[in-house]
Design a protein around this motif. Structure first.
Motif, mmCIF file in Angstrom:
data_model
loop_
_atom_site.group_PDB
_atom_site.id
_atom_site.type_symbol
_atom_site.label_atom_id
_atom_site.label_comp_id
_atom_site.label_asym_id
_atom_site.label_seq_id
_atom_site.Cartn_x
_atom_site.Cartn_y
_atom_site.Cartn_z
ATOM 1 N N SER A 15 0.831 -1.207 0.000
ATOM 2 C CA SER A 15 0.000 0.000 0.000
ATOM 3 C C SER A 15 0.867 1.259 0.000
ATOM 4 O O SER A 15 0.581 2.211 -0.724
ATOM 5 N N LEU A 18 2.107 1.849 -3.388
ATOM 6 C CA LEU A 18 1.028 2.342 -4.252
ATOM 7 C C LEU A 18 0.794 3.839 -4.029
ATOM 8 O O LEU A 18 0.632 4.605 -4.990
ATOM 9 N N LYS A 48 1.334 0.010 -10.922
ATOM 10 C CA LYS A 48 0.384 -0.123 -9.817
ATOM 11 C C LYS A 48 -0.509 -1.348 -10.027
ATOM 12 O O LYS A 48 -0.790 -2.097 -9.081
ATOM 13 N N THR A 49 -0.935 -1.544 -11.296
ATOM 14 C CA THR A 49 -1.791 -2.703 -11.613
ATOM 15 C C THR A 49 -1.080 -4.009 -11.295
ATOM 16 O O THR A 49 -1.671 -4.925 -10.704
ATOM 17 N N VAL A 52 -1.037 -4.527 -7.513
ATOM 18 C CA VAL A 52 -2.353 -4.931 -6.998
ATOM 19 C C VAL A 52 -2.649 -6.382 -7.397
ATOM 20 O O VAL A 52 -3.081 -7.191 -6.576
ATOM 21 N N ALA A 53 -2.368 -6.727 -8.665
ATOM 22 C CA ALA A 53 -2.703 -8.075 -9.157
ATOM 23 C C ALA A 53 -1.834 -9.143 -8.488
ATOM 24 O O ALA A 53 -2.325 -10.205 -8.104
ATOM 25 N N PHE A 56 -2.247 -8.059 -3.875
ATOM 26 C CA PHE A 56 -3.612 -8.020 -3.341
ATOM 27 C C PHE A 56 -4.477 -9.123 -3.954
ATOM 28 O O PHE A 56 -5.331 -9.697 -3.284
ATOM 29 N N MET A 57 -4.299 -9.396 -5.259
ATOM 30 C CA MET A 57 -5.143 -10.387 -5.922
ATOM 31 C C MET A 57 -4.483 -11.770 -5.932
ATOM 32 O O MET A 57 -4.966 -12.688 -6.581
ATOM 33 N N HIS A 58 -3.359 -11.882 -5.231
ATOM 34 C CA HIS A 58 -2.740 -13.188 -4.959
ATOM 35 C C HIS A 58 -2.272 -13.959 -6.183
ATOM 36 O O HIS A 58 -2.174 -15.176 -6.136
ATOM 37 N N LEU B 73 -7.403 3.390 -3.014
ATOM 38 C CA LEU B 73 -6.210 2.618 -2.646
ATOM 39 C C LEU B 73 -6.318 2.142 -1.199
ATOM 40 O O LEU B 73 -5.982 0.996 -0.880
ATOM 41 N N ALA B 80 -7.895 -6.225 1.248
ATOM 42 C CA ALA B 80 -6.857 -7.260 1.324
ATOM 43 C C ALA B 80 -6.761 -7.797 2.755
ATOM 44 O O ALA B 80 -6.609 -9.016 2.961
ATOM 45 N N LEU B 191 -11.187 -10.030 -5.151
ATOM 46 C CA LEU B 191 -10.701 -9.937 -6.537
ATOM 47 C C LEU B 191 -11.496 -8.886 -7.300
ATOM 48 O O LEU B 191 -10.936 -8.059 -8.021
ATOM 49 N N HIS B 194 -10.598 -5.292 -6.019
ATOM 50 C CA HIS B 194 -9.284 -4.845 -6.498
ATOM 51 C C HIS B 194 -9.327 -4.517 -7.984
ATOM 52 O O HIS B 194 -8.684 -3.580 -8.446
ATOM 53 N N ILE B 198 -8.307 -1.118 -9.906
ATOM 54 C CA ILE B 198 -7.378 -1.032 -11.039
ATOM 55 C C ILE B 198 -7.973 -0.177 -12.162
ATOM 56 O O ILE B 198 -7.276 0.631 -12.779
ATOM 57 N N ILE B 201 -7.348 3.259 -11.307
ATOM 58 C CA ILE B 201 -5.918 3.561 -11.419
ATOM 59 C C ILE B 201 -5.610 4.061 -12.838
ATOM 60 O O ILE B 201 -4.767 4.933 -13.035
#
Lengths: 93, 211
Positions: A15, A18, A48-49, A52-53, A56-58, B73, B80, B191, B194, B198, B201
């Motif tokens: 974070s 970001l 940033k994408t 996050v992917a 955060f999106m594992h 953000l 998360a 998912l 987020h 994006i 973003i």
């Protein structure tokens, strides 16, 4: 949920990165770099994408098949954008 | 670590988890192409009218867009943490983090509504009330605002869906005998959330920082 081992500290660190990238975006916009600014802003947005992917999106812990699914949308979008611009940018007038 | 209920069609928890993630990523791929189509239209028009787009963009409230970026953000961070708490079956922490996510989502929508009101007041809404006294190329300026309202409007609609789904999850987690049973479902909501983050973003620099 097996394999997901990110700690709350990692989420905080991601974070912070970001937010730092957002500040960089705003500073770059203030500098008025011209056409370069658009490229820089998009490169930062992509960075940033990815953060996050991946975190955060594992996707970092995802199976290869899940990663293929995640990339599929991006790949088809690049085809859509690429072929469209291939037409628009090469027109005679 | 967790005590997931495994549905009869799955061999084990890992397979069940992968199937859920695959389905959500397949849906998100269609969402990438949905917003991607709109962004392609945006790219083509911006390349055709770079000056008019820069001029039109300078009339947006950049500070509201920037604050909303911070809000989103932050909400991705709390989401998360909610998913993290879900994986550990910690009911109180899941509810706290989901409530924070929901509050941030609502704050985003509230700021967006204020911004739309100000845009309307400034005669930036395409149609009869559109009065770009400042513009040297009014049709291109109007196209910018058409794309602005469609892109941010569709994004706000996705936010609204996200807030409603998170609200449903708060209700489910409050009453369920086992929060860990909902860990997979909670991760899918994460998912989606987020992904919507994006989208913003990309929307923020593309719409607000053109000049």
């Amino acid at each position: 949920m097996s394999g997901i081992s990110l700690s709350t500290t990692s989420y905080r660190n991601v974070s912070i990165v970001l937010f730092t990238l957002l500040v960089v975006t705003l500073v770059l916009a203030e500098l008025h770099l011209g056409p370069l600014a658009w490229v820089a802003a998009l490169v930062i947005a992509c960075a940033k994408t990815v953060l996050v992917a991946v975190y955060f999106m594992h996707l970092r812990f995802a199976t290869p098949l899940t990663r293929v699914f995640a990339l599929a949308g991006v790949v088809w979008y690049v085809i859509l954008l690429g072929l469209t611009l291939g037409d628009v940018l090469t027109r005679a007038h | 670590m967790t005590h997931l209920a495994i549905a009869p069609q799955f061999d084990d928890a890992a397979q069940q988890h992968e199937s859920a993630a695959l389905g959500m990523w397949a849906f998100l791929a269609t969402e990438v192409l949905f917003f991607g189509g709109l962004l392609t239209v945006y790219t083509v028009y911006r390349m055709a009218h770079p000056a008019a787009f820069a001029e039109a963009s300078s009339h947006l409230y950049t500070w509201i867009g920037a604050v909303n970026t911070v809000v989103l953000l932050l909400s991705s961070w709390t989401m998360a943490l909610a998913v993290h708490a879900g994986a550990h079956g910690e009911r109180a922490r899941i509810i706290r983090m989901l409530a924070a996510t929901m509050a941030l989502g609502l704050a985003f929508l509230l700021l967006k509504a204020v911004e739309y009101y100000l845009d309307f007041h400034d005669h930036l809404v395409p149609g009869r009330a559109f009065r770009p006294d400042w513009s040297t190329n009014a049709p291109a300026a109007q196209m910018f605002f058409i794309l602005y309202f469609i892109l941010t409007g569709m994004h706000a609609a996705h936010m609204l869906v996200g807030v409603l789904v998170v609200a449903c999850f708060v209700a489910v987690i409050r009453t369920t005998p086992s929060p860990a049973r909902h860990a997979n479902a909670l991760e899918l909501v994460g998912l989606y959330w987020h992904f919507v983050d994006i989208v913003w973003i990309f929307l923020f620099p593309l719409l607000y920082l053109v000049a």
